[in-house]
Motif scaffolding. Structure first.
Motif, short mmCIF file in Angstrom:
data_model
loop_
_atom_site.label_atom_id
_atom_site.label_comp_id
_atom_site.label_asym_id
_atom_site.label_seq_id
_atom_site.Cartn_x
_atom_site.Cartn_y
_atom_site.Cartn_z
N ALA A 20 -1.18 6.50 6.96
CA ALA A 20 -0.44 7.71 7.30
C ALA A 20 0.44 8.16 6.13
CB ALA A 20 0.41 7.47 8.54
N THR A 21 1.07 7.21 5.46
CA THR A 21 1.92 7.53 4.32
C THR A 21 1.12 8.24 3.23
OG1 THR A 21 3.40 5.66 4.74
CG2 THR A 21 3.37 6.56 2.50
N ALA A 22 -0.09 7.77 2.96
CA ALA A 22 -0.92 8.39 1.93
C ALA A 22 -1.25 9.84 2.29
CB ALA A 22 -2.20 7.59 1.74
N ALA B 2 0.83 -1.21 0.00
CA ALA B 2 0.00 0.00 0.00
C ALA B 2 0.86 1.26 0.00
CB ALA B 2 -0.94 -0.02 1.21
N ILE B 3 1.99 1.22 0.71
CA ILE B 3 2.92 2.34 0.72
C ILE B 3 3.48 2.57 -0.69
CG2 ILE B 3 5.24 3.04 1.49
CD1 ILE B 3 4.47 1.77 4.23
N LEU B 4 3.87 1.51 -1.36
CA LEU B 4 4.41 1.62 -2.72
C LEU B 4 3.35 2.17 -3.68
CD1 LEU B 4 6.46 -1.69 -2.93
CD2 LEU B 4 7.40 0.63 -2.98
N ARG B 5 2.11 1.75 -3.50
CA ARG B 5 1.03 2.25 -4.36
C ARG B 5 0.85 3.76 -4.17
NH1 ARG B 5 -5.06 -0.36 -4.89
NH2 ARG B 5 -5.79 1.00 -6.59
N SER B 6 0.81 4.20 -2.92
CA SER B 6 0.68 5.64 -2.64
C SER B 6 1.90 6.41 -3.14
CB SER B 6 0.49 5.87 -1.14
OG SER B 6 -0.74 5.36 -0.69
N ALA B 7 3.09 5.83 -2.94
CA ALA B 7 4.31 6.49 -3.39
C ALA B 7 4.30 6.69 -4.90
CB ALA B 7 5.53 5.68 -2.98
N ALA B 8 3.84 5.68 -5.64
CA ALA B 8 3.76 5.81 -7.09
C ALA B 8 2.70 6.84 -7.48
CB ALA B 8 3.43 4.46 -7.71
N ALA C 224 3.74 -6.68 -4.05
CA ALA C 224 3.64 -6.20 -5.42
C ALA C 224 2.20 -6.20 -5.90
CB ALA C 224 4.50 -7.05 -6.35
N ARG C 225 1.41 -7.21 -5.49
CA ARG C 225 0.00 -7.23 -5.91
C ARG C 225 -0.77 -6.07 -5.30
NH1 ARG C 225 -4.76 -8.21 -4.05
NH2 ARG C 225 -3.99 -8.83 -2.00
N VAL C 226 -0.55 -5.81 -4.00
CA VAL C 226 -1.24 -4.71 -3.34
C VAL C 226 -0.80 -3.38 -3.94
CG1 VAL C 226 -1.53 -3.50 -1.13
CG2 VAL C 226 -1.59 -6.00 -1.20
N ALA C 227 0.46 -3.29 -4.37
CA ALA C 227 0.97 -2.05 -4.96
C ALA C 227 0.35 -1.74 -6.31
CB ALA C 227 2.49 -2.14 -5.11
N GLU C 228 -0.29 -2.73 -6.95
CA GLU C 228 -1.01 -2.53 -8.21
C GLU C 228 -0.14 -1.86 -9.29
OE1 GLU C 228 -3.82 -3.66 -9.08
OE2 GLU C 228 -4.94 -4.14 -7.26
N GLY C 229 1.09 -2.33 -9.41
CA GLY C 229 2.01 -1.79 -10.40
C GLY C 229 2.98 -0.76 -9.85
N GLY C 230 2.70 -0.24 -8.65
CA GLY C 230 3.55 0.79 -8.06
C GLY C 230 4.94 0.32 -7.72
N ALA C 231 5.11 -0.98 -7.52
CA ALA C 231 6.43 -1.51 -7.16
C ALA C 231 7.44 -1.31 -8.28
CB ALA C 231 6.32 -2.99 -6.80
N GLU C 232 6.99 -1.21 -9.53
CA GLU C 232 7.90 -1.00 -10.65
C GLU C 232 8.19 0.48 -10.88
OE1 GLU C 232 9.54 -3.29 -12.39
OE2 GLU C 232 8.67 -4.84 -11.12
N SER C 233 7.42 1.36 -10.23
CA SER C 233 7.57 2.80 -10.46
C SER C 233 8.44 3.49 -9.43
CB SER C 233 6.19 3.48 -10.46
OG SER C 233 5.37 2.95 -11.47
N VAL C 234 8.57 2.90 -8.25
CA VAL C 234 9.26 3.56 -7.14
C VAL C 234 10.53 2.79 -6.80
CG1 VAL C 234 9.05 4.38 -4.77
CG2 VAL C 234 7.02 4.31 -6.24
N PRO C 235 11.71 3.40 -6.97
CA PRO C 235 12.96 2.70 -6.66
C PRO C 235 13.09 2.39 -5.17
CG PRO C 235 13.38 4.72 -7.92
CD PRO C 235 11.95 4.75 -7.49
#
Length: 251
Positions: A238-240, A119-125, A147-158
């Motif tokens: 909180a991150t979001a 979820a953090i990676l998704r918000s970060a993306a 990675a599934r919860v990130a919904e693609g965000g894991a590939e966008s955020v280093p």
């Protein structure tokens, strides 16, 4: 003594879920090693399957029950893919390639829950964060569930691996970053903090919170004000909020 060679389990990652698979195919197709899919997903995954044929990457059409076993989850959306892991960059490497202007990064101190991480990676993306910073001895690593919860965000955020905390803080400050420790009590409202255009939000573990020495070493302490009906938001929520406030001030 020489370091032991990484095992296949360490160097490969099993992804599942359509958005996670589409993201890795769009950004790192050469990392794909094997594809498993349900027959019903063939039309939606035609570009990936054509790429597999052209590049001699194996794929198999399997039953949904087999996908459940491969993913260790029923939330695979009909596709499972084995890929090479993207290794975290060093802080020096990341800073060297960072463009000028506003930037936001997330320093995760002890966060371990894969669903929170995803979820953090998704918000970060979504909000355009520049990186997720991982402490030197953190065991946190991308998993299929995250990675599934990130919904693609894991590939966008280093992901960036830090060295010693004091050295990492010095490097970040020299690149214009303000380090803001996020605390439940005693911090200034993040909506009034005026942190500046380059911020590192330092977030603590889901249960234990943040290391006190790390909090003390940060430039500011910020909190998210609320009604008081609950003590705090969980780390992903909180991150979001923090990222949304950073993006609002840059708009």
């Amino acid at each position: 003594m020489a370091e032991p060679a990484p095992t296949q389990r360490q160097t490969e990652l099993r992804l599942y879920g359509l958005n996670a698979v589409h993201a890795v195919f769009a950004r790192r197709p050469a990392a794909i090693r094997k594809v498993y899919l349900a027959e019903a997903r063939i039309p939606a995954l035609q570009p990936l399957l054509k790429w597999c044929v052209a590049n001699r990457v194996g794929y198999r059409v399997v039953e949904p029950a087999d996908l459940d076993k491969l993913a260790g989850s029923g939330h695979h959306e009909g596709v499972v893919v084995d890929v090479l892991r993207a290794e975290p960059a060093s802080l020096s490497e990341w800073l060297r390639t960072l463009p000028d202007g506003p930037q936001c990064a997330l320093w995760l101190d002890g966060v371990g829950n894969p669903h929170n991480f995803g979820a953090i990676l998704r918000s970060a993306a979504h909000f355009g964060a520049g990186a997720v910073l991982l402490p030197k001895h953190s065991t946190l690593a991308l998993s299929g569930a995250a990675a599934r919860v990130a919904e693609g965000g894991a590939e966008s955020v280093p992901l960036v691996r830090l060295g010693r905390s004091d050295n990492a803080m010095a490097q970040l400050r020299s690149s214009g970053f303000t380090l803001a420790a996020t605390v439940v009590h005693g911090g200034r409202s993040v909506f009034a903090a005026g942190l500046g255009p380059r911020v590192v939000y330092v977030l603590g573990a889901e249960g234990e919170g943040m290391d006190r020495e790390l909090v003390a070493a940060c430039d500011q302490r910020v909190s998210i004000p609320g009604s008081g009906a609950v003590e705090s938001l969980n780390v992903a929520a909180a991150t979001a909020v923090l990222l949304a406030e950073w993006a609002r001030t840059r708009a």
